[in-house]
Write a protein that holds these residues in place. Structure first.
Motif, PDB file in Angstrom:
ATOM      1  N   LEU A   1       5.791  -9.935   4.713  1.00  0.00           N
ATOM      2  CA  LEU A   1       6.551 -10.382   5.891  1.00  0.00           C
ATOM      3  C   LEU A   1       7.019 -11.816   5.789  1.00  0.00           C
ATOM      4  O   LEU A   1       8.036 -12.186   6.382  1.00  0.00           O
ATOM      5  N   ASN A   2       6.270 -12.662   5.055  1.00  0.00           N
ATOM      6  CA  ASN A   2       6.589 -14.091   5.024  1.00  0.00           C
ATOM      7  C   ASN A   2       6.211 -14.634   3.661  1.00  0.00           C
ATOM      8  O   ASN A   2       5.237 -14.174   3.055  1.00  0.00           O
ATOM      9  N   ALA A   3       6.991 -15.611   3.177  1.00  0.00           N
ATOM     10  CA  ALA A   3       6.766 -16.153   1.839  1.00  0.00           C
ATOM     11  C   ALA A   3       5.359 -16.733   1.686  1.00  0.00           C
ATOM     12  O   ALA A   3       4.805 -16.776   0.584  1.00  0.00           O
ATOM     13  N   ALA A   4       4.758 -17.167   2.803  1.00  0.00           N
ATOM     14  CA  ALA A   4       3.419 -17.763   2.722  1.00  0.00           C
ATOM     15  C   ALA A   4       2.313 -16.703   2.632  1.00  0.00           C
ATOM     16  O   ALA A   4       1.155 -17.035   2.389  1.00  0.00           O
ATOM     17  N   ASP A   5       2.658 -15.438   2.838  1.00  0.00           N
ATOM     18  CA  ASP A   5       1.633 -14.387   2.949  1.00  0.00           C
ATOM     19  C   ASP A   5       0.905 -14.128   1.637  1.00  0.00           C
ATOM     20  O   ASP A   5       1.517 -14.143   0.563  1.00  0.00           O
ATOM     21  N   ASN A   6      -0.392 -13.845   1.739  1.00  0.00           N
ATOM     22  CA  ASN A   6      -1.130 -13.408   0.550  1.00  0.00           C
ATOM     23  C   ASN A   6      -1.470 -11.924   0.602  1.00  0.00           C
ATOM     24  O   ASN A   6      -2.284 -11.428  -0.158  1.00  0.00           O
ATOM     25  N   VAL A   7      -0.842 -11.209   1.541  1.00  0.00           N
ATOM     26  CA  VAL A   7      -0.971  -9.747   1.593  1.00  0.00           C
ATOM     27  C   VAL A   7       0.402  -9.126   1.836  1.00  0.00           C
ATOM     28  O   VAL A   7       1.321  -9.784   2.333  1.00  0.00           O
ATOM     29  N   ALA A   8       0.510  -7.831   1.460  1.00  0.00           N
ATOM     30  CA  ALA A   8       1.707  -7.047   1.781  1.00  0.00           C
ATOM     31  C   ALA A   8       1.233  -5.739   2.397  1.00  0.00           C
ATOM     32  O   ALA A   8       0.116  -5.274   2.114  1.00  0.00           O
ATOM     33  N   THR A   9       2.062  -5.151   3.267  1.00  0.00           N
ATOM     34  CA  THR A   9       1.680  -3.936   3.994  1.00  0.00           C
ATOM     35  C   THR A   9       2.290  -2.705   3.312  1.00  0.00           C
ATOM     36  O   THR A   9       3.495  -2.653   3.079  1.00  0.00           O
ATOM     37  N   LEU A  10       1.441  -1.711   3.013  1.00  0.00           N
ATOM     38  CA  LEU A  10       1.908  -0.488   2.351  1.00  0.00           C
ATOM     39  C   LEU A  10       2.774   0.330   3.309  1.00  0.00           C
ATOM     40  O   LEU A  10       2.376   0.567   4.447  1.00  0.00           O
ATOM     41  N   LEU A  11       3.938   0.753   2.851  1.00  0.00           N
ATOM     42  CA  LEU A  11       4.836   1.547   3.715  1.00  0.00           C
ATOM     43  C   LEU A  11       4.635   3.055   3.524  1.00  0.00           C
ATOM     44  O   LEU A  11       5.268   3.868   4.203  1.00  0.00           O
ATOM     45  N   GLU A  12       3.759   3.424   2.594  1.00  0.00           N
ATOM     46  CA  GLU A  12       3.347   4.830   2.403  1.00  0.00           C
ATOM     47  C   GLU A  12       1.910   4.815   1.888  1.00  0.00           C
ATOM     48  O   GLU A  12       1.438   3.786   1.404  1.00  0.00           O
ATOM     49  N   ASP A  13       1.259   5.978   1.925  1.00  0.00           N
ATOM     50  CA  ASP A  13      -0.072   6.077   1.312  1.00  0.00           C
ATOM     51  C   ASP A  13       0.071   5.885  -0.193  1.00  0.00           C
ATOM     52  O   ASP A  13       1.005   6.425  -0.801  1.00  0.00           O
ATOM     53  N   ALA A  14      -0.848   5.139  -0.804  1.00  0.00           N
ATOM     54  CA  ALA A  14      -0.805   4.980  -2.257  1.00  0.00           C
ATOM     55  C   ALA A  14      -2.204   5.177  -2.835  1.00  0.00           C
ATOM     56  O   ALA A  14      -3.204   4.817  -2.205  1.00  0.00           O
ATOM     57  N   GLY A  15      -2.274   5.763  -4.033  1.00  0.00           N
ATOM     58  CA  GLY A  15      -3.575   6.084  -4.649  1.00  0.00           C
ATOM     59  C   GLY A  15      -4.060   4.956  -5.548  1.00  0.00           C
ATOM     60  O   GLY A  15      -3.323   4.034  -5.907  1.00  0.00           O
ATOM     61  N   LYS A  16      -5.320   5.088  -5.919  1.00  0.00           N
ATOM     62  CA  LYS A  16      -5.953   4.119  -6.819  1.00  0.00           C
ATOM     63  C   LYS A  16      -5.208   4.090  -8.151  1.00  0.00           C
ATOM     64  O   LYS A  16      -4.858   5.137  -8.694  1.00  0.00           O
ATOM     65  N   GLY A  17      -4.941   2.888  -8.658  1.00  0.00           N
ATOM     66  CA  GLY A  17      -4.277   2.760  -9.960  1.00  0.00           C
ATOM     67  C   GLY A  17      -2.762   2.860  -9.891  1.00  0.00           C
ATOM     68  O   GLY A  17      -2.062   2.613 -10.877  1.00  0.00           O
ATOM     69  N   GLU A  18      -2.258   3.191  -8.727  1.00  0.00           N
ATOM     70  CA  GLU A  18      -0.807   3.335  -8.562  1.00  0.00           C
ATOM     71  C   GLU A  18      -0.134   1.949  -8.563  1.00  0.00           C
ATOM     72  O   GLU A  18      -0.716   0.967  -8.114  1.00  0.00           O
ATOM     73  N   THR A  19       1.107   1.909  -9.063  1.00  0.00           N
ATOM     74  CA  THR A  19       1.855   0.648  -9.038  1.00  0.00           C
ATOM     75  C   THR A  19       2.839   0.692  -7.876  1.00  0.00           C
ATOM     76  O   THR A  19       3.532   1.689  -7.679  1.00  0.00           O
ATOM     77  N   VAL A  20       2.851  -0.364  -7.074  1.00  0.00           N
ATOM     78  CA  VAL A  20       3.759  -0.407  -5.923  1.00  0.00           C
ATOM     79  C   VAL A  20       4.762  -1.552  -6.089  1.00  0.00           C
ATOM     80  O   VAL A  20       4.504  -2.517  -6.807  1.00  0.00           O
ATOM     81  N   LEU A  21       5.900  -1.396  -5.412  1.00  0.00           N
ATOM     82  CA  LEU A  21       6.927  -2.431  -5.436  1.00  0.00           C
ATOM     83  C   LEU A  21       6.773  -3.300  -4.192  1.00  0.00           C
ATOM     84  O   LEU A  21       6.814  -2.792  -3.072  1.00  0.00           O
ATOM     85  N   VAL A  22       6.562  -4.589  -4.393  1.00  0.00           N
ATOM     86  CA  VAL A  22       6.444  -5.496  -3.252  1.00  0.00           C
ATOM     87  C   VAL A  22       7.852  -5.966  -2.878  1.00  0.00           C
ATOM     88  O   VAL A  22       8.625  -6.401  -3.739  1.00  0.00           O
ATOM     89  N   ILE A  23       8.189  -5.818  -1.596  1.00  0.00           N
ATOM     90  CA  ILE A  23       9.524  -6.242  -1.137  1.00  0.00           C
ATOM     91  C   ILE A  23       9.387  -7.288  -0.023  1.00  0.00           C
ATOM     92  O   ILE A  23       8.368  -7.365   0.652  1.00  0.00           O
ATOM     93  N   SER A  24      10.458  -8.057   0.146  1.00  0.00           N
ATOM     94  CA  SER A  24      10.489  -9.035   1.233  1.00  0.00           C
ATOM     95  C   SER A  24      11.049  -8.355   2.473  1.00  0.00           C
ATOM     96  O   SER A  24      11.476  -7.200   2.416  1.00  0.00           O
ATOM     97  N   GLU A  25      11.075  -9.077   3.591  1.00  0.00           N
ATOM     98  CA  GLU A  25      11.621  -8.521   4.831  1.00  0.00           C
ATOM     99  C   GLU A  25      13.106  -8.198   4.689  1.00  0.00           C
ATOM    100  O   GLU A  25      13.637  -7.345   5.380  1.00  0.00           O
TER     101      GLU A  25
END
Lengths: 111, 391
Positions: free
Chosen positions: A7-31
């Protein structure tokens, strides 16, 4: 690819937009829907929950939306679920019995 | 959205619905109230389920009285059993003072349940006639007061539905309407933002004080406190601060004019147009009663979970949780969660739906079920023990 929203450049977390499994690679996007890079998940993370973008040490703040909304109570490596098993409120916690109930119901892997 | 078509009340307010309230002043009178309501289309029942005694429950009774003077209410019938302490005139008097027709009935004096129902049906007919004769006017948007509430919050609430409603609220304020949000415990951790938005340092001090009172109310040292539900956490929220920031997003970005107190001694109403905070409870069902008492004609409600409905104040439901989208939801904000829709678009959708509802269109579930309209919030005896002043 499953996306995680930062949500913000200062954030140290991102929110998953779908369920994801262990070991899966996700794409981090900005707002603005820009790609910020890929991240491998260390454990399963359900929709709406947060993944650590950077490692956190105990007492480090969890930053979401540019604001400190909690603190780590144990080391949280990059790619780990940041939730009730490793994060606490800065002000007022929920009861331990409920934290355990949430961990059980969500089947969170606790190290 | 410059005007809306509504029902002109004697006190100058304008309703978007034309309802008759049947108040069971004590729970023993509820069966009678329901029997009359079943035969009176357009009536809503409000029951005091708390007690038939007055002392300690002043806030709840005040809330009932103020809900009956909501712009959406044309008149009221107040019924009690007659062996408790809450005399019907105690409730009816302030309602009558707003120019609304009010009738009172006491079951014991009317020789029992059956004859009270018979007499109630007779008396309510005059109120129905008054409601039907109420003039409809084109009211300026400055007569609109919108309640804003979130419930069953999950991660989508903070990202999609709350900010969309917040943006819609900003636009409503720009048009000259007023809006109010509540749930003070869920503003814990947002004080630094509220400080910037309060119109004066005095308003900020009041906000800080009332948040701390609410914290006392919910968190007594040595007991456990539920600042959030298991459902909230499974939905992705980890701490009260995270929930708070999401909750705050629904209030938009406009200056906060005041924080409206709801307690045993007073129920404050807005005096200038704009964005307000209030002491409405964070519990959904009870909050609708508080919003009704403040004078809101309609509620914008964002949700990641299931939901409440209220027969006095229509509830427009907004959700960004795709698992929740069904025919109950008025506004689908899930596009934001997929990165396919913008807050701007969704806020426009919200305003479009709102314009329809304030001009008589029904919300998705307006006619289904009923809310009990019961409220048990600040028992004055407990408030006293917690050293929370009612002034």
């Amino acid at each position: 690819m499953i996306k995680a929203l930062r949500l913000n450049a200062a954030d140290n977390v991102a929110t998953l937009l779908e369920d994801a499994g262990k070991g899966e690679t996700v794409l981090v996007i900005s707002e603005q829907n820009e790609s910020l890079g890929e991240l491998k998940l260390l454990q399963a993370i359900p929709f709406g929950n947060k993944v650590a973008l950077r490692p956190m040490n105990p007492e480090d703040h969890l930053i979401k939306g540019g604001v400190a909304v909690g603190k780590a109570i144990k080391p949280v490596p990059q790619g780990q679920l940041a939730h009730v098993q490793n994060i606490r409120s800065l002000n007022l916690d929920i009861p331990e019995v409920m934290i355990n109930e949430i961990i059980t119901q969500m089947e969170i892997e606790v190290d | 959205m410059q005007t809306f078509r509504g029902y002109q009340r004697a006190d100058g307010s304008v309703g978007i619905r034309n309802l008759i309230m049947i108040i069971a002043a004590d729970e023993c009178a509820e069966g009678i109230a329901r029997a009359i309501s079943e035969k009176t289309p357009g009536s809503v029942v409000v029951t005091n389920y708390n007690t038939c005694m007055y002392g300690g429950n002043e806030e709840m009774i005040g809330t009932m009285i103020n809900a009956a003077t909501n712009p959406n209410i044309a008149g009221a019938l107040v019924i009690n059993m007659g062996c408790g302490s809450i005399a019907p005139d105690l409730v009816a008097g302030p309602i009558r003072a707003t120019g609304r027709p009010v009738e009172t009935l006491t079951c014991i004096k009317e020789s029992g349940t059956v004859s009270t129902i018979r007499e109630g049906l007779k008396r309510i007919a005059a109120i129905v006639d008054h409601a039907n004769a109420t003039e409809m006017v084109d009211a300026p948007i400055s007569k609109l007061f919108v309640g804003i509430k979130c419930g069953g919050s999950d991660t989508s609430s903070g990202i999609a539905s709350n900010p969309s409603v917040g943006l819609a609220a900003d636009k409503l304020i720009d048009m000259g309407a007023s809006a109010v949000a509540g749930e003070l415990l869920e503003l814990l951790g947002c004080e630094h933002i509220l400080k910037e938005r309060a119109v004066t340092p005095e308003v900020f001090e009041k906000i800080e004080q009332l948040i701390s009172d609410e914290e006392k109310r919910w968190h007594v040292e040595g007991t456990q406190v539920e600042t959030m539900s298991v459902g909230n956490s499974i939905g992705g929220l980890t701490t009260i601060e995270e929930k708070s920031l999401g909750a705050l997003a629904k209030t938009g970005s406009k200056p906060i004019q005041d924080i409206l107190r709801i307690n045993a001694k007073k129920l404050e109403k807005p005096d200038v147009p704009g964005m307000y905070l209030s002491e409405t409870t964070m519990l959904c069902g009870g909050s609708a009663m508080h919003f009704a008492a403040l004078g809101c004609q309609v509620i914008l409600w964002t949700t990641g979970g299931a939901g409440f409905n209220n027969p006095i104040v229509p509830v427009i439901r907004v959700s960004g949780n795709s698992q929740l989208i069904n025919e109950d939801i008025d506004i689908d904000a899930t596009g934001i969660m997929r990165g396919e829709d913008s807050l701007e678009n969704v806020s426009e959708e919200i305003l479009k739906t709102l314009a329809g509802v304030i001009n008589g269109e029904k919300t998705a579930i307006e006619d289904f079920g009923y809310a009990y309209c019961s409220l048990i919030q600040k028992d004055q005896r407990v408030e006293r023990l917690l050293s929370i002043p009612a002034e």
